[in-house]
Design a protein around this motif. Structure first.
Motif, PDB file in Angstrom:
ATOM      1  N   LYS A  81       1.246  -1.260  -0.121  1.00 13.05           N
ATOM      2  CA  LYS A  81      -0.114   0.210  -0.035  1.00 13.05           C
ATOM      3  C   LYS A  81       1.142   1.423  -0.229  1.00 13.05           C
ATOM      4  O   LYS A  81       0.883   2.269  -0.917  1.00 13.05           O
ATOM      5  N   THR A  82       1.770   1.351   0.538  1.00 13.23           N
ATOM      6  CA  THR A  82       2.800   2.491   0.873  1.00 13.23           C
ATOM      7  C   THR A  82       3.471   2.490  -0.136  1.00 13.23           C
ATOM      8  O   THR A  82       3.802   4.007  -0.750  1.00 13.23           O
ATOM      9  N   ILE A  83       3.980   1.330  -0.890  1.00 11.24           N
ATOM     10  CA  ILE A  83       4.082   2.103  -2.725  1.00 11.24           C
ATOM     11  C   ILE A  83       3.992   2.664  -3.791  1.00 11.24           C
ATOM     12  O   ILE A  83       4.104   3.095  -3.711  1.00 11.24           O
ATOM     13  N   VAL A  84       2.681   1.668  -3.323  1.00  7.27           N
ATOM     14  CA  VAL A  84       1.389   2.615  -4.339  1.00  7.27           C
ATOM     15  C   VAL A  84       1.383   3.645  -4.341  1.00  7.27           C
ATOM     16  O   VAL A  84       1.000   4.856  -5.061  1.00  7.27           O
ATOM     17  N   ALA A  85       0.808   4.020  -2.804  1.00  3.88           N
ATOM     18  CA  ALA A  85       0.304   5.609  -2.319  1.00  3.88           C
ATOM     19  C   ALA A  85       1.191   6.578  -3.113  1.00  3.88           C
ATOM     20  O   ALA A  85       1.079   7.485  -2.639  1.00  3.88           O
ATOM     21  N   THR A  86       2.244   5.853  -2.323  1.00  3.01           N
ATOM     22  CA  THR A  86       3.988   7.056  -2.530  1.00  3.01           C
ATOM     23  C   THR A  86       3.891   6.910  -4.424  1.00  3.01           C
ATOM     24  O   THR A  86       4.265   8.314  -4.653  1.00  3.01           O
ATOM     25  N   VAL A  99       5.880  -1.719 -11.403  1.00  2.83           N
ATOM     26  CA  VAL A  99       7.036  -2.136 -11.536  1.00  2.83           C
ATOM     27  C   VAL A  99       7.605  -2.236 -10.299  1.00  2.83           C
ATOM     28  O   VAL A  99       8.814  -3.194  -9.973  1.00  2.83           O
ATOM     29  N   ALA A 100       7.151  -0.929  -9.769  1.00  2.00           N
ATOM     30  CA  ALA A 100       7.472  -0.869  -8.104  1.00  2.00           C
ATOM     31  C   ALA A 100       7.424  -2.360  -7.387  1.00  2.00           C
ATOM     32  O   ALA A 100       8.159  -2.574  -6.406  1.00  2.00           O
ATOM     33  N   LEU A 101       6.420  -2.371  -7.317  1.00  2.00           N
ATOM     34  CA  LEU A 101       5.296  -3.923  -6.608  1.00  2.00           C
ATOM     35  C   LEU A 101       6.373  -4.837  -6.737  1.00  2.00           C
ATOM     36  O   LEU A 101       7.239  -5.493  -6.063  1.00  2.00           O
ATOM     37  N   GLU A 136      18.901   4.431   7.803  1.00  2.00           N
ATOM     38  CA  GLU A 136      17.320   4.960   8.629  1.00  2.00           C
ATOM     39  C   GLU A 136      16.880   5.597   7.253  1.00  2.00           C
ATOM     40  O   GLU A 136      15.561   4.628   7.668  1.00  2.00           O
ATOM     41  N   GLN A 137      17.248   6.288   6.183  1.00  2.00           N
ATOM     42  CA  GLN A 137      15.994   6.840   5.039  1.00  2.00           C
ATOM     43  C   GLN A 137      15.751   5.498   4.483  1.00  2.00           C
ATOM     44  O   GLN A 137      14.727   5.386   4.188  1.00  2.00           O
ATOM     45  N   ILE A 138      16.610   4.617   4.317  1.00  2.00           N
ATOM     46  CA  ILE A 138      16.419   3.154   3.309  1.00  2.00           C
ATOM     47  C   ILE A 138      15.070   2.359   4.332  1.00  2.00           C
ATOM     48  O   ILE A 138      14.452   1.496   3.084  1.00  2.00           O
ATOM     49  N   ARG A 139      15.329   2.140   5.525  1.00  2.00           N
ATOM     50  CA  ARG A 139      14.265   1.548   6.102  1.00  2.00           C
ATOM     51  C   ARG A 139      12.822   2.377   6.264  1.00  2.00           C
ATOM     52  O   ARG A 139      12.034   2.093   6.891  1.00  2.00           O
ATOM     53  N   ASP A 140      12.322   3.296   6.005  1.00  2.00           N
ATOM     54  CA  ASP A 140      11.685   4.607   5.583  1.00  2.00           C
ATOM     55  C   ASP A 140      11.065   3.827   4.481  1.00  2.00           C
ATOM     56  O   ASP A 140      11.401   4.197   3.644  1.00  2.00           O
ATOM     57  N   PRO A 141       9.453   3.091   4.131  1.00  2.00           N
ATOM     58  CA  PRO A 141       8.972   2.486   3.244  1.00  2.00           C
ATOM     59  C   PRO A 141       9.109   3.713   1.973  1.00  2.00           C
ATOM     60  O   PRO A 141       8.853   3.330   1.374  1.00  2.00           O
ATOM     61  N   VAL A 142       7.968   5.274   2.941  1.00  2.00           N
ATOM     62  CA  VAL A 142       8.535   6.384   1.588  1.00  2.00           C
ATOM     63  C   VAL A 142       8.911   6.586   1.352  1.00  2.00           C
ATOM     64  O   VAL A 142       9.427   6.764   0.242  1.00  2.00           O
ATOM     65  N   LEU A 189      -1.622  -6.823  -7.142  1.00  2.00           N
ATOM     66  CA  LEU A 189      -1.538  -6.651  -6.033  1.00  2.00           C
ATOM     67  C   LEU A 189      -2.208  -4.525  -5.957  1.00  2.00           C
ATOM     68  O   LEU A 189      -2.893  -3.963  -5.566  1.00  2.00           O
ATOM     69  N   GLN A 190      -1.433  -3.765  -7.024  1.00  2.00           N
ATOM     70  CA  GLN A 190      -1.744  -2.668  -7.739  1.00  2.00           C
ATOM     71  C   GLN A 190      -3.417  -2.547  -7.891  1.00  2.00           C
ATOM     72  O   GLN A 190      -3.645  -1.529  -7.394  1.00  2.00           O
ATOM     73  N   GLN A 191      -4.045  -3.704  -8.355  1.00  2.00           N
ATOM     74  CA  GLN A 191      -5.730  -3.126  -8.822  1.00  2.00           C
ATOM     75  C   GLN A 191      -6.334  -3.359  -7.857  1.00  2.00           C
ATOM     76  O   GLN A 191      -7.051  -2.440  -6.965  1.00  2.00           O
TER      77      GLN A 191
END
Length: 374
Positions: A81-86, A99-101, A136-142, A189-191
């Motif tokens: 969800k975070t990947i799609v919302a971003t 592609v991201a998912l 720390e940044q990389i482990r922030d999903p957004v 997932l995206q849909q």
């Protein structure tokens, strides 16, 4: 080790197998050599705020999304969800979100890992030593998703590549074919996620223009997020009816991706050649209004009547980018908002049909009017 991951395919993983393949997912960045220096201009706080607004109160829940192929939905779906919302907050089209998912499924099985090959971390197994950010940044999903999208959108013609080719352009994996197996799951997932987001996944205020994109505004108008209609704009009611029709039709193509040589006859369809390039957009816009134009900028520049740049009106064709055979780009004036003259264009490979300011087009070398002013 990615060879093993590639062999797993879309088979549902048992908990034991999932645990056994954790190291495989963590090895997602093996073989990378390039340094990431993308997205430095993205406002991370604004993106995070937009993602929060898109996800609403159910962002951390997995109960509203059902997709076969995930072994640990309570952990994996919130990250998806975070990947799609971003992606939505950055105005990345559906294909980019897929592609991201697919990338995150291959790299981490959609888990925010605190380990990986060498110094790889997080959903996308990005490496601090390669410039992707601090641990720390990389482990922030957004943050991690934003960095991935920023890199993807800087790949020329990424939307015309296969899902696995586009992912590989960003990840530079030692196993470049491994992403393809996850495309069906990523698409599902995206849909499924887009359906449960507010507005079906429509960008909300506070988001960012696409990374490396965004049309530079003129005066105090500010950036115009690609594929969107700027605040305050309306099709000019005093323009000739045929001009209004042409503008309205062209705006129906907003957000569709550029395709050199595309016909603009089915820009929302699956065939890339049905999308628009600059001159097919103007041709089909006026065709919808009952006015026939020729196909290329080289010939359109001789159609209609010539008018000075100082006298541009809605519907006029604006020609730029001089070349050996004549102007190589055309846009259409559509009126103004907040005192700024606007145009619509299909700009170039990797960019969508978008509204821009006249100033951002650069030097206009010819203006042609297809409908006489009233």
């Amino acid at each position: 080790m990615k060879a093993l991951a590639a062999a797993i395919g879309l088979v549902c993983l048992s908990p034991l197998l999932l645990a056994a393949t954790a190291a495989v997912a963590a090895a997602g960045s093996a073989g990378r050599s390039a340094t990431c220096n993308t997205g430095s201009g993205t406002d991370a706080a604004a993106v995070a705020k937009a993602v929060e607004a898109i996800l609403g109160s159910n962002g951390s829940s997995s109960q509203d999304v059902r997709v076969e192929g995930l072994e640990l939905p309570p952990e994996q779906i919130p990250h998806a969800k975070t990947i799609v919302a971003t992606g939505i907050s950055l105005h990345v089209p559906e294909r980019g979100q897929i592609v991201a998912l697919a990338t995150a499924i291959q790299e981490s099985r959609l888990r925010n890992l605190d380990y990986g090959d060498r110094d790889s971390l997080g959903l996308f197994q990005q490496r601090p030593s390669q410039g992707w950010g601090t641990p720390e940044q990389i482990r922030d999903p957004v943050y991690a998703s934003t960095k991935f999208y920023n890199a993807l959108l800087q790949v020329p013609g990424w939307e015309s590549l296969t899902i696995t080719q586009a992912a590989q352009k960003v990840q530079l994996s030692g196993y470049p074919g491994a992403y393809a197996q996850w495309e069906p799951l990523a698409r599902a997932l995206q849909q499924a996620i887009a359906k449960v987001l507010p507005g079906g996944g429509t960008p909300v205020p506070g988001g960012q223009p696409p990374a490396g994109g965004g049309c530079e505004g003129g005066g105090d108008f500010g950036p115009i997020p690609e594929g969107t209609v700027p605040e305050g704009y309306e099709i000019p009611k005093d323009a000739p009816a045929k001009v209004q029709t042409a503008i309205r039709w062209s705006m129906g193509q907003l957000g569709t991706m550029y395709q050199w040589g595309g016909t603009c006859l089915a820009s929302h369809g699956p065939d890339p050649m049905g999308r628009c390039d600059c001159s097919s957009l103007t041709q089909q816009s006026y065709n919808a209004a009952g006015i026939t134009l020729t196909r290329t900028t080289y010939t359109q520049v001789n159609e209609g009547s010539s008018v000075p740049v100082s006298g541009i009106k809605p519907g006029d064709l604006l020609f730029t980018r001089p070349g050996p055979n004549g102007p190589e780009h055309v846009a259409m004036a559509i009126g103004s908002a907040k005192g700024t003259v606007l145009a619509i264009e299909a700009p170039r490979t990797g960019k969508p049909v978008r509204i821009v300011t006249q100033a951002s087009l650069g030097d206009i070398i010819a203006v042609r009017r297809m409908v006489p002013a009233p």
